[in-house]
Design an enzyme around this catalytic site. Sequence first.
Site, PDB file in Angstrom:
ATOM      1  N   LYS A 181     -42.340 -17.227  46.393  1.00  0.00           N
ATOM      2  CA  LYS A 181     -41.922 -16.098  47.232  1.00  0.00           C
ATOM      3  C   LYS A 181     -43.181 -15.364  47.718  1.00  0.00           C
ATOM      4  O   LYS A 181     -43.830 -14.656  46.965  1.00  0.00           O
ATOM      5  CB  LYS A 181     -41.020 -15.106  46.491  1.00  0.00           C
ATOM      6  CG  LYS A 181     -40.265 -14.281  47.530  1.00  0.00           C
ATOM      7  CD  LYS A 181     -40.052 -12.824  47.280  1.00  0.00           C
ATOM      8  CE  LYS A 181     -41.140 -11.842  47.316  1.00  0.00           C
ATOM      9  NZ  LYS A 181     -41.656 -11.462  48.641  1.00  0.00           N
ATOM     10  N   GLU A 212     -51.323 -11.126  37.373  1.00  0.00           N
ATOM     11  CA  GLU A 212     -52.649 -10.819  37.942  1.00  0.00           C
ATOM     12  C   GLU A 212     -52.478  -9.558  38.766  1.00  0.00           C
ATOM     13  O   GLU A 212     -51.861  -9.597  39.839  1.00  0.00           O
ATOM     14  CB  GLU A 212     -53.123 -11.979  38.823  1.00  0.00           C
ATOM     15  CG  GLU A 212     -53.479 -13.221  38.055  1.00  0.00           C
ATOM     16  CD  GLU A 212     -54.748 -13.056  37.245  1.00  0.00           C
ATOM     17  OE1 GLU A 212     -55.679 -12.387  37.718  1.00  0.00           O
ATOM     18  OE2 GLU A 212     -54.797 -13.585  36.128  1.00  0.00           O
ATOM     19  N   CYS A 271     -58.489  -7.348  45.084  1.00  0.00           N
ATOM     20  CA  CYS A 271     -58.268  -6.766  43.759  1.00  0.00           C
ATOM     21  C   CYS A 271     -59.565  -6.522  43.019  1.00  0.00           C
ATOM     22  O   CYS A 271     -59.664  -5.612  42.204  1.00  0.00           O
ATOM     23  CB  CYS A 271     -57.371  -7.696  42.959  1.00  0.00           C
ATOM     24  SG  CYS A 271     -57.946  -9.393  42.957  1.00  0.00           S
ATOM     25  N   GLU A 300     -56.296   2.701  42.577  1.00  0.00           N
ATOM     26  CA  GLU A 300     -56.671   1.568  43.427  1.00  0.00           C
ATOM     27  C   GLU A 300     -56.231   1.901  44.850  1.00  0.00           C
ATOM     28  O   GLU A 300     -55.037   1.966  45.142  1.00  0.00           O
ATOM     29  CB  GLU A 300     -55.970   0.295  42.952  1.00  0.00           C
ATOM     30  CG  GLU A 300     -56.391  -0.912  43.768  1.00  0.00           C
ATOM     31  CD  GLU A 300     -55.597  -2.169  43.449  1.00  0.00           C
ATOM     32  OE1 GLU A 300     -54.359  -2.082  43.332  1.00  0.00           O
ATOM     33  OE2 GLU A 300     -56.223  -3.234  43.335  1.00  0.00           O
TER      34      GLU A 300
HETATM   35  P1  NAD Z   1     -46.993  -5.845  45.615  1.00  0.00           P
HETATM   36  O1  NAD Z   1     -46.920  -5.638  44.143  1.00  0.00           O
HETATM   37  O2  NAD Z   1     -46.426  -4.818  46.496  1.00  0.00           O
HETATM   38  O3  NAD Z   1     -46.273  -7.212  46.025  1.00  0.00           O
HETATM   39  C1  NAD Z   1     -46.657  -8.470  45.501  1.00  0.00           C
HETATM   40  C2  NAD Z   1     -45.502  -9.425  45.639  1.00  0.00           C
HETATM   41  O4  NAD Z   1     -44.446  -8.982  44.795  1.00  0.00           O
HETATM   42  C3  NAD Z   1     -44.906  -9.517  47.038  1.00  0.00           C
HETATM   43  O5  NAD Z   1     -44.496 -10.838  47.291  1.00  0.00           O
HETATM   44  C4  NAD Z   1     -43.712  -8.588  46.948  1.00  0.00           C
HETATM   45  O6  NAD Z   1     -42.699  -8.882  47.882  1.00  0.00           O
HETATM   46  C5  NAD Z   1     -43.240  -8.866  45.532  1.00  0.00           C
HETATM   47  N1  NAD Z   1     -42.450  -7.801  44.924  1.00  0.00           N
HETATM   48  C6  NAD Z   1     -42.445  -6.485  45.209  1.00  0.00           C
HETATM   49  N2  NAD Z   1     -41.564  -5.834  44.416  1.00  0.00           N
HETATM   50  C7  NAD Z   1     -41.012  -6.769  43.607  1.00  0.00           C
HETATM   51  C8  NAD Z   1     -40.039  -6.730  42.566  1.00  0.00           C
HETATM   52  N3  NAD Z   1     -39.456  -5.590  42.216  1.00  0.00           N
HETATM   53  N4  NAD Z   1     -39.708  -7.882  41.935  1.00  0.00           N
HETATM   54  C9  NAD Z   1     -40.322  -9.043  42.276  1.00  0.00           C
HETATM   55  N5  NAD Z   1     -41.228  -9.144  43.259  1.00  0.00           N
HETATM   56  C10 NAD Z   1     -41.579  -8.023  43.914  1.00  0.00           C
HETATM   57  O7  NAD Z   1     -48.543  -6.114  45.937  1.00  0.00           O
HETATM   58  P2  NAD Z   1     -49.213  -6.296  47.376  1.00  0.00           P
HETATM   59  O8  NAD Z   1     -49.255  -4.964  48.037  1.00  0.00           O
HETATM   60  O9  NAD Z   1     -48.584  -7.451  48.070  1.00  0.00           O
HETATM   61  O10 NAD Z   1     -50.689  -6.763  46.976  1.00  0.00           O
HETATM   62  C11 NAD Z   1     -51.706  -5.874  46.661  1.00  0.00           C
HETATM   63  C12 NAD Z   1     -51.856  -5.741  45.151  1.00  0.00           C
HETATM   64  O11 NAD Z   1     -52.082  -7.015  44.576  1.00  0.00           O
HETATM   65  C13 NAD Z   1     -53.059  -4.893  44.744  1.00  0.00           C
HETATM   66  O12 NAD Z   1     -52.691  -4.049  43.684  1.00  0.00           O
HETATM   67  C14 NAD Z   1     -54.063  -5.922  44.275  1.00  0.00           C
HETATM   68  O13 NAD Z   1     -55.021  -5.444  43.372  1.00  0.00           O
HETATM   69  C15 NAD Z   1     -53.181  -6.941  43.656  1.00  0.00           C
HETATM   70  N6  NAD Z   1     -53.862  -8.216  43.572  1.00  0.00           N
HETATM   71  C16 NAD Z   1     -54.289  -8.674  42.353  1.00  0.00           C
HETATM   72  C17 NAD Z   1     -55.001  -9.856  42.259  1.00  0.00           C
HETATM   73  C18 NAD Z   1     -55.527 -10.377  40.941  1.00  0.00           C
HETATM   74  O14 NAD Z   1     -55.968 -11.510  40.886  1.00  0.00           O
HETATM   75  N7  NAD Z   1     -55.507  -9.601  39.883  1.00  0.00           N
HETATM   76  C19 NAD Z   1     -55.272 -10.584  43.413  1.00  0.00           C
HETATM   77  C20 NAD Z   1     -54.832 -10.080  44.633  1.00  0.00           C
HETATM   78  C21 NAD Z   1     -54.118  -8.906  44.707  1.00  0.00           C
END
Ligand code: NAD
Length: 496
Positions: free
Chosen positions: A185, A261, A295, A395
């Site tokens: 997804k 992650e 991230c 962040e």
């Molecule tokens: P997000 O948490 O908003 O969304 C990530 C994914 O989760 C998307 O596909 C979203 O549709 C889905 N999602 C959202 N709510 C959900 C729920 N309740 N249940 C299941 N899935 C759900 O994050 P984002 O805005 O897409 O990405 C940015 C974030 O990702 C930042 O915090 C960044 O630090 C983190 N990130 C971490 C890493 C790592 O390796 N640690 C790498 C890249 C990004």
Amino acid sequence: MGAGAPTIAGRTAWQILRLPTAEQMFVHARGDVFESTDPATGEMVAELQASTTADVDEAVGAAAAASASGWASQSELRARVLYGFAQALRADADRLAELLTREQGKTIHEAHIEIYGSAKMTEYYAGLARVVYGRSAVLGDEVTGVLLREPVGVVAVITPWNWPLTLLVRSLVPALAAGNATVVKPASITPAITVEALALLASQPGLPEGVLTCVLGSGGTIGEALVGHDGVDMIAFTGETDTGIRVMKRAADGLRKVALELGGKAPNVVFADANLDKALAGAENAIFTTCGQICTAGSRLIVEESVHDELLERLAANAAGLRVGDGLDPSSQLGPLASATQRDKVLEYVERGKAEATLVAGGAVLEGDPYDAGNFVSPAVFADLPAGSSLLRDEIFGPVLTVQRFADEAEAVALANDTEYGLAAGLWTQNLDRAWRVGRAIRAGTIWINTYHHFYDEVEVGGYKRSGIGRQQGLEGLYEFTETKHLNFDGKATLW
Ligand code: NAD
């Protein structure tokens, strides 16, 4: 879409990308139509259909059937399929990079790095697909234990939008290499690049039906449905910490395995004995890569007092000189923020910063042609922040750098560790003893010394504290997607 709209392979993007097409039957999506848009121009990139919860059931059902299909015992096939996928990514790199820039906003240079990096990581795990085996041990007289590694079953891979291919591949490919079936997804901001790349994997000869499935839609409905689905055995989630916590709580109802992650707030510490030219370039790379939407962004620069003012002055001048523009323009060094929501979040922090600290560069909405239709913000640098500032704590996920000063090594370590996150850190010094001491003292999964943002497929990454659970990349990133089973043979068969 207007005249002069961006084209991909000579056709307007949305025409080529109306999804799903015949080649994309692995996508289970029969719901409402939604669009992804170009954050530089506001134009539509792709028109897609979202999934319904019935589609989630169907995708998980197909994956569950496939996980019992023998894929788990076909290591040569898995290696061949994954290697073929890597070569397909390489062959299609220019088209995919253009689409990635169109949909995410990153510079075309970075988009190429992401495509080729994804191919390279896939090649690494294609090799490891043939090395998924356990070990044996003689456990006393005539007793032999065999430890098997088996796939977990159906793995849901949920990805964010900032590095949509790298972060897809980093979970999906080891999950497949280990013999699992998968349901992907992607984030709603970057669905088209994800589906287009997955189509290359789906078209590899021999990939059994159902081993790769995909659902599209919002996290709140489709993500939640997937995480709570009884047919899912494991969730590999990359995204925000708060979302990760929600995913883990929901997964706990079914005692499903999770690999998380999550977010970061990385310190980047510069000692006075560092090569300042390199530290300066490293500090810019650390925070301004992907317009700060990464991230591991080194968003907190922590500088020894005696070189603080010099470094700050040079940093401010350099930040003001960075070229912000459409990622497809090869001269752009920073693209737009990936969405209007993300831009507004960044601007909110800039306003808070202006009220409590000194803004030494940037932080403005860029206006006029060609900026008006996009989410462009000039890279911001803040100094003189009060302790406890939200700019130091949260962040922000944008091009906003805070600069703090320290008097001695103990204070540098204390400031570096003054965060709930623990994903990565940078450290600049020519003193080897200090590098060792401070590197050991900072609580984060990756510590870069006299460099920043260097990743290797062979080396694990992951977070301490609120930055995650589990490790990705390397061998541990493969083993995350396995269960171990102990088969115990007792030649004497005397139980008591
Ligand atoms: P997000 O948490 O908003 O969304 C990530 C994914 O989760 C998307 O596909 C979203 O549709 C889905 N999602 C959202 N709510 C959900 C729920 N309740 N249940 C299941 N899935 C759900 O994050 P984002 O805005 O897409 O990405 C940015 C974030 O990702 C930042 O915090 C960044 O630090 C983190 N990130 C971490 C890493 C790592 O390796 N640690 C790498 C890249 C990004």
